[in-house]
Scaffold this active site. Structure first.
Site, PDB file in Angstrom:
ATOM      1  N   THR A   1      34.928  -7.174  43.923  1.00  0.00           N
ATOM      2  CA  THR A   1      33.563  -6.990  44.418  1.00  0.00           C
ATOM      3  C   THR A   1      32.556  -7.253  43.309  1.00  0.00           C
ATOM      4  OG1 THR A   1      34.323  -5.313  45.987  1.00  0.00           O
ATOM      5  CG2 THR A   1      31.974  -5.322  45.464  1.00  0.00           C
TER       6      THR A   1
ATOM      7  N   CYS B   1      31.940  -8.124  17.442  1.00  0.00           N
ATOM      8  CA  CYS B   1      33.005  -8.011  18.436  1.00  0.00           C
ATOM      9  C   CYS B   1      34.359  -7.695  17.810  1.00  0.00           C
ATOM     10  CB  CYS B   1      33.085  -9.294  19.251  1.00  0.00           C
ATOM     11  SG  CYS B   1      31.562  -9.682  20.118  1.00  0.00           S
TER      12      CYS B   1
ATOM     13  N   GLN C   1      25.606 -17.534  22.583  1.00  0.00           N
ATOM     14  CA  GLN C   1      24.502 -17.262  21.666  1.00  0.00           C
ATOM     15  C   GLN C   1      23.333 -18.217  21.847  1.00  0.00           C
ATOM     16  OE1 GLN C   1      23.734 -14.857  19.818  1.00  0.00           O
ATOM     17  NE2 GLN C   1      25.651 -13.711  19.675  1.00  0.00           N
TER      18      GLN C   1
ATOM     19  N   GLY D   1      30.825 -12.939  28.394  1.00  0.00           N
ATOM     20  CA  GLY D   1      31.188 -14.185  27.745  1.00  0.00           C
ATOM     21  C   GLY D   1      32.650 -14.282  27.391  1.00  0.00           C
ATOM     22  N   THR D   2      33.256 -13.157  27.005  1.00  0.00           N
ATOM     23  CA  THR D   2      34.682 -13.169  26.647  1.00  0.00           C
ATOM     24  C   THR D   2      35.533 -13.580  27.834  1.00  0.00           C
ATOM     25  OG1 THR D   2      34.484 -11.552  24.855  1.00  0.00           O
ATOM     26  CG2 THR D   2      36.623 -11.717  25.956  1.00  0.00           C
TER      27      THR D   2
ATOM     28  N   SER E   1      26.414 -15.194  28.713  1.00  0.00           N
ATOM     29  CA  SER E   1      26.473 -13.735  28.744  1.00  0.00           C
ATOM     30  C   SER E   1      25.060 -13.184  28.880  1.00  0.00           C
ATOM     31  CB  SER E   1      27.126 -13.197  27.469  1.00  0.00           C
ATOM     32  OG  SER E   1      27.178 -11.790  27.487  1.00  0.00           O
ATOM     33  N   ALA E   2      24.886 -12.174  29.730  1.00  0.00           N
ATOM     34  CA  ALA E   2      23.555 -11.645  30.012  1.00  0.00           C
ATOM     35  C   ALA E   2      22.972 -10.836  28.861  1.00  0.00           C
ATOM     36  CB  ALA E   2      23.596 -10.781  31.276  1.00  0.00           C
ATOM     37  N   HIS E   3      23.798 -10.077  28.156  1.00  0.00           N
ATOM     38  CA  HIS E   3      23.226  -9.114  27.216  1.00  0.00           C
ATOM     39  C   HIS E   3      22.693  -9.738  25.938  1.00  0.00           C
ATOM     40  CE1 HIS E   3      26.498  -8.421  24.112  1.00  0.00           C
ATOM     41  NE2 HIS E   3      27.194  -9.057  25.032  1.00  0.00           N
TER      42      HIS E   3
ATOM     43  N   ASN F   1      27.494 -17.771  16.371  1.00  0.00           N
ATOM     44  CA  ASN F   1      26.932 -16.430  16.474  1.00  0.00           C
ATOM     45  C   ASN F   1      26.635 -15.794  15.124  1.00  0.00           C
ATOM     46  OD1 ASN F   1      29.925 -16.656  16.718  1.00  0.00           O
ATOM     47  ND2 ASN F   1      29.861 -14.462  16.318  1.00  0.00           N
TER      48      ASN F   1
END
Length: 381
Positions: A227, A314, A169, A71-72, A189-191, A141
């Site tokens: 890649t 963060c 979020q 996300g950053t 963001s995936a996490h 968040n």
């Protein structure tokens, strides 16, 4: 021994089993998605399937999804691409990856509920005719407060401004349609979804000139050279699909959150829940316990086997007063006592019981210590 209780999903969510399985399978395979042979084509197919799944999460077209390292990077990439030649206007409660990437930006205030002041934004756009880029997150968040992004976008359009939305979020916790929001770009963001760390996406919904942060290859339509991380992207795709399927369960999680807050307030009547009067993410609670520093609360709860946080995760492990609460007009002393509790897909009723019990013990001990130091009985509850 009671198993540790994890209630810090807004920092990162535990990987879902299906995500681990998909990533493990991808790690066992070989192939660069830019190669034209069979191995490369299989890797490319895996990435494009994930792109479709991530796009579906926010009702976007697959070609609008650009994979990033998180996300950053997505926020930084959007500001670099959209902000060129434009004045920057950002909300006071944005994540640091927006605030620090938008040095010198004009700050839009928020009200006491943590919601963007639309009248202030309108005045800011009207008093300066230069084209602008407006950045407003979809959901905060720290407090979970949901922002009126569609109204922000409509107002911005009327003044020729572009809009970037940090939806990191919000994704997976509420229904998102990038077209209805009206944002030109959207960060994911995936996490936060139960996917892997180190992978995210920028959804490019508007017509935006490319200004990549990284150069050296033509990957991701020229937006991001390098890649692709096939295993992480595959995990992101699976996490996005599962998050979309699990959206109906968010209503149940909201009820769990509300009951948790009610019990915490019964245990400590002086506690304050922030943004409780606004629409919030169903899993997020920002609560202060006056007189007990946030760092003390986090450490005490951790010793009791409960993981929560103090504001954003963060900031390199630092516990600092929240700029979000400060922007909401919260008194400095109260700001220093606020913690964030965020629930998720593995949260159980026993987890909530453990938290409430630990919170009650923490509060009782602090009041006892206060009485000992004062040489008199602790104030009645």
């Amino acid at each position: 021994m009671t198993r540790p209780v994890y209630l810090d999903y807004n920092a990162t969510a535990p990987l879902k089993p299906a995500v681990i399985e998909a990533m493990t399978s991808a790690l066992a395979e070989c192939g660069n998605a830019s190669s034209v042979h069979r191995f490369g084509r299989l890797a490319r197919r895996s990435i494009e399937t994930a792109r479709e799944e991530v796009a579906a999460l926010v009702n976007a077209a697959p070609h609008q999804v650009v994979f990033t390292s998180g996300g950053t990077e997505a926020n930084n990439l959007a500001l670099a691409a959209l902000g060129r030649g434009r004045r920057l206007v950002v909300s006071a409660v944005e994540h640091d990856s927006v605030l620090k990437a938008a040095a010198g930006a004009e700050i839009v205030p928020v009200d006491s509920r943590g919601e963007v002041d639309l009248s202030a934004l309108k005045a800011m756009l009207e008093r300066d005719a230069r084209p602008a880029l407006v950045a407003v997150m979809l959901a905060n968040n720290e407090t979970g407060a949901i922002q009126p992004v569609a109204q922000v976008a409509s107002l911005s359009r009327a003044h020729g401004a572009l809009v970037h939305c940090d939806a990191v979020q919000a994704a997976g916790k509420m229904d998102i349609d990038v077209a209805r929001l009206g944002a030109d770009t959207l960060a994911l963001s995936a996490h936060k979804l139960g996917g892997p760390q180190g992978i995210g996406a920028l959804v490019v919904a508007g017509s935006v000139d490319v200004r990549p942060l990284f150069v050296g290859g033509g990957q991701e339509r020229g937006w991001r050279a390098g890649t692709e991380n096939t295993a992480a992207i595959r995990g992101f795709g699976v996490a996005a699909r599962l998050a979309r399927e699990d959206l109906p369960a968010m209503q149940d999680l909201a009820r769990v959150r509300d009951e948790m807050e009610a019990r915490l307030l019964r245990a400590a009547s002086e506690a304050v829940v922030f943004a409780s009067g606004s629409s919030r993410l169903p899993n997020t609670s920002c609560i202060a316990l006056p007189g007990i520093a946030a760092e003390t609360q986090v450490m005490a709860l951790d010793l009791a086997g409960v993981a929560v946080s103090a504001g954003s995760a963060c900031s390199s492990g630092k516990v600092a007063p929240s700029h979000v609460l400060r922007a909401m007009g919260v008194a400095p002393e109260l700001t220093k006592t606020a913690i964030r509790i965020s629930l998720g897909w593995r949260t159980t009723a026993d987890d909530i019981d453990h938290l409430v019990d630990a919170w009650a013990v923490l509060r009782a001990r602090s009041r006892s210590l206060f009485a000992d130091r004062a040489g008199s009985p602790a104030p009645a509850a």
